[in-house]
Write a protein that holds these residues in place. Structure first.
Motif, PDB file in Angstrom:
ATOM      1  N   ARG A  41       0.743  -1.133  -0.294  1.00  0.00           N
ATOM      2  CA  ARG A  41       0.128   0.048   0.154  1.00  0.00           C
ATOM      3  C   ARG A  41       0.829   1.023   0.020  1.00  0.00           C
ATOM      4  O   ARG A  41       0.392   2.243  -0.263  1.00  0.00           O
ATOM      5  CB  ARG A  41      -1.056   0.123   1.315  1.00  0.00           C
ATOM      6  CG  ARG A  41      -2.063  -1.031   1.305  1.00  0.00           C
ATOM      7  CD  ARG A  41      -3.176  -0.480   1.957  1.00  0.00           C
ATOM      8  NE  ARG A  41      -4.153  -1.432   2.012  1.00  0.00           N
ATOM      9  CZ  ARG A  41      -4.410  -2.131   2.920  1.00  0.00           C
ATOM     10  NH1 ARG A  41      -3.774  -1.930   4.045  1.00  0.00           N
ATOM     11  NH2 ARG A  41      -5.398  -3.182   2.992  1.00  0.00           N
ATOM     12  N   CYS A  42       2.069   1.095   0.594  1.00  0.00           N
ATOM     13  CA  CYS A  42       2.845   2.501   0.732  1.00  0.00           C
ATOM     14  C   CYS A  42       3.628   2.748  -0.535  1.00  0.00           C
ATOM     15  O   CYS A  42       4.556   3.819  -0.373  1.00  0.00           O
ATOM     16  CB  CYS A  42       3.701   2.201   1.835  1.00  0.00           C
ATOM     17  SG  CYS A  42       5.147   1.287   1.810  1.00  0.00           S
ATOM     18  N   GLY A  43       3.764   1.931  -1.549  1.00  0.00           N
ATOM     19  CA  GLY A  43       4.577   2.173  -2.933  1.00  0.00           C
ATOM     20  C   GLY A  43       6.080   1.997  -2.410  1.00  0.00           C
ATOM     21  O   GLY A  43       6.838   2.856  -3.142  1.00  0.00           O
ATOM     22  N   GLY A  47       6.399   1.749   4.767  1.00  0.00           N
ATOM     23  CA  GLY A  47       5.212   2.158   5.483  1.00  0.00           C
ATOM     24  C   GLY A  47       4.083   1.346   5.907  1.00  0.00           C
ATOM     25  O   GLY A  47       3.591   1.553   6.876  1.00  0.00           O
ATOM     26  N   CYS A  48       3.898   0.449   4.985  1.00  0.00           N
ATOM     27  CA  CYS A  48       2.616  -0.437   5.100  1.00  0.00           C
ATOM     28  C   CYS A  48       2.959  -1.941   5.866  1.00  0.00           C
ATOM     29  O   CYS A  48       2.117  -2.606   6.322  1.00  0.00           O
ATOM     30  CB  CYS A  48       2.000  -0.805   3.912  1.00  0.00           C
ATOM     31  SG  CYS A  48       3.031  -1.762   2.554  1.00  0.00           S
ATOM     32  N   MET A  49       4.123  -2.305   5.812  1.00  0.00           N
ATOM     33  CA  MET A  49       4.685  -3.578   6.271  1.00  0.00           C
ATOM     34  C   MET A  49       3.957  -4.611   5.695  1.00  0.00           C
ATOM     35  O   MET A  49       3.965  -5.697   5.971  1.00  0.00           O
ATOM     36  CB  MET A  49       4.346  -3.752   7.674  1.00  0.00           C
ATOM     37  CG  MET A  49       5.251  -2.725   8.355  1.00  0.00           C
ATOM     38  SD  MET A  49       5.797  -2.830  10.188  1.00  0.00           S
ATOM     39  CE  MET A  49       5.592  -4.525  10.373  1.00  0.00           C
ATOM     40  N   MET A  50       3.327  -4.518   4.357  1.00  0.00           N
ATOM     41  CA  MET A  50       2.715  -5.792   3.837  1.00  0.00           C
ATOM     42  C   MET A  50       3.764  -6.564   3.075  1.00  0.00           C
ATOM     43  O   MET A  50       3.143  -7.621   2.326  1.00  0.00           O
ATOM     44  CB  MET A  50       1.530  -5.066   2.918  1.00  0.00           C
ATOM     45  CG  MET A  50       0.574  -4.417   3.571  1.00  0.00           C
ATOM     46  SD  MET A  50      -0.717  -3.639   2.503  1.00  0.00           S
ATOM     47  CE  MET A  50      -1.588  -5.152   1.617  1.00  0.00           C
ATOM     48  N   CYS A  51       4.887  -5.876   2.772  1.00  0.00           N
ATOM     49  CA  CYS A  51       5.698  -6.837   1.924  1.00  0.00           C
ATOM     50  C   CYS A  51       7.008  -7.683   2.899  1.00  0.00           C
ATOM     51  O   CYS A  51       7.973  -7.893   2.393  1.00  0.00           O
ATOM     52  CB  CYS A  51       6.640  -5.623   1.099  1.00  0.00           C
ATOM     53  SG  CYS A  51       7.782  -4.610   2.235  1.00  0.00           S
ATOM     54  N   LYS A  52       6.523  -7.936   3.903  1.00  0.00           N
ATOM     55  CA  LYS A  52       7.200  -8.801   5.106  1.00  0.00           C
ATOM     56  C   LYS A  52       7.445  -9.991   4.245  1.00  0.00           C
ATOM     57  O   LYS A  52       6.734 -10.822   3.772  1.00  0.00           O
ATOM     58  CB  LYS A  52       6.666  -8.877   6.275  1.00  0.00           C
ATOM     59  CG  LYS A  52       6.900  -7.686   7.277  1.00  0.00           C
ATOM     60  CD  LYS A  52       6.256  -8.127   8.427  1.00  0.00           C
ATOM     61  CE  LYS A  52       4.823  -8.556   8.631  1.00  0.00           C
ATOM     62  NZ  LYS A  52       4.052  -8.412   9.482  1.00  0.00           N
ATOM     63  N   ALA A  85      10.651  -6.162   1.910  1.00  0.00           N
ATOM     64  CA  ALA A  85      11.005  -6.602   0.604  1.00  0.00           C
ATOM     65  C   ALA A  85      11.463  -5.185  -0.206  1.00  0.00           C
ATOM     66  O   ALA A  85      12.160  -5.170  -1.064  1.00  0.00           O
ATOM     67  CB  ALA A  85      10.061  -7.513  -0.334  1.00  0.00           C
ATOM     68  N   CYS A  86      10.551  -4.319   0.252  1.00  0.00           N
ATOM     69  CA  CYS A  86      10.894  -3.035  -0.380  1.00  0.00           C
ATOM     70  C   CYS A  86      12.240  -2.185  -0.056  1.00  0.00           C
ATOM     71  O   CYS A  86      12.474  -1.433  -0.821  1.00  0.00           O
ATOM     72  CB  CYS A  86       9.609  -1.946  -0.251  1.00  0.00           C
ATOM     73  SG  CYS A  86       9.539  -1.493   1.303  1.00  0.00           S
ATOM     74  N   GLN A  87      12.611  -2.628   1.056  1.00  0.00           N
ATOM     75  CA  GLN A  87      13.905  -1.930   1.528  1.00  0.00           C
ATOM     76  C   GLN A  87      15.141  -2.775   1.437  1.00  0.00           C
ATOM     77  O   GLN A  87      16.222  -2.179   1.204  1.00  0.00           O
ATOM     78  CB  GLN A  87      13.836  -1.653   2.950  1.00  0.00           C
ATOM     79  CG  GLN A  87      12.365  -0.828   3.317  1.00  0.00           C
ATOM     80  CD  GLN A  87      12.627   0.637   2.736  1.00  0.00           C
ATOM     81  OE1 GLN A  87      13.557   1.338   2.901  1.00  0.00           O
ATOM     82  NE2 GLN A  87      11.761   0.992   1.974  1.00  0.00           N
TER      83      GLN A  87
HETATM   84  S1  FES Z   1       5.848  -1.944   0.358  1.00  0.00           S
HETATM   85 FE1  FES Z   1       5.113  -0.961   2.093  1.00  0.00          FE
HETATM   86  S2  FES Z   1       6.280  -1.367   3.852  1.00  0.00           S
HETATM   87 FE2  FES Z   1       7.322  -2.548   1.841  1.00  0.00          FE
END
Ligand code: FES
Length: 123
Positions: A41-43, A47-52, A85-87
Motif C-alpha cells: 500500500r505504501c509504494g 510504511g505498510c509492512m505488507m511486503c514482509k 522486501a521494498c527495503q
Molecule cells: S511496500 Fe510498504 S512497507 Fe514495503
C-alpha cells in the motif's frame, strides 16, 4: 574493488520460483519479476509492512543490512529473519520465504482436510 556477480538469483519459497536480478535491486522488484503477487500500500516506502518476507540466517548476508527506516518498522522481527522486501536490496544469491496469503492458507487447510477424509463437513 567490488566482486559482485552481475546477475544474482533470488529463489522464492515455498513456490520455488526464481528471478535473476542485478546487484542492488530491491527484493520487491525481484518478487514482481518472478511473477509473485505481493500486495503493498505504501509504494515501497517502509510504511505498510505488507511486503514482509523472511530469510534464513545463512542467507542474511545476501541482502543489504537494514537501514534505520526498516529497523524502526521491524524491531525484533529482524532477529527472526524478517525483512521488508521494498527495503532489502539483493547483494547475493538468496532464498526468500514469502508468507502465505491468508485466503490461500484457508483453501489449503480445507484441501488438506479433504485429503484426510474430512470432506463431508467442509463445503
Ligand atoms: S511496500 Fe510498504 S512497507 Fe514495503
Amino acid at each position: 574493488m567490488m566482486n559482485a556477480k552481475s546477475q544474482l538469483t533470488v529463489t522464492f519459497l515455498p513456490d520455488n520460483c526464481s528471478a535473476s536480478v542485478k546487484h542492488g535491486v530491491s527484493l520487491l522488484e525481484a518478487v514482481r519479476k518472478a511473477g509473485i503477487k505481493l500486495p503493498t500500500r505504501c509504494g515501497g516506502k517502509a510504511g505498510c509492512m505488507m511486503c514482509k518476507v523472511s530469510v534464513e540466517s545463512a542467507d542474511a548476508g545476501a541482502l543489504r543490512p537494514p537501514a534505520e527506516a526498516e529497523k524502526r518498522k521491524l524491531g525484533s522481527l529482524l532477529d527472526e529473519g524478517v525483512r521488508l522486501a521494498c527495503q532489502a536490496a539483493v547483494w547475493g544469491d538468496v532464498r526468500v520465504h514469502i508468507p502465505e496469503d491468508p485466503l490461500k492458507a484457508a483453501v489449503r487447510r480445507r484441501l488438506e482436510a479433504a485429503r484426510r477424509g474430512e470432506a463431508e463437513d467442509l463445503w
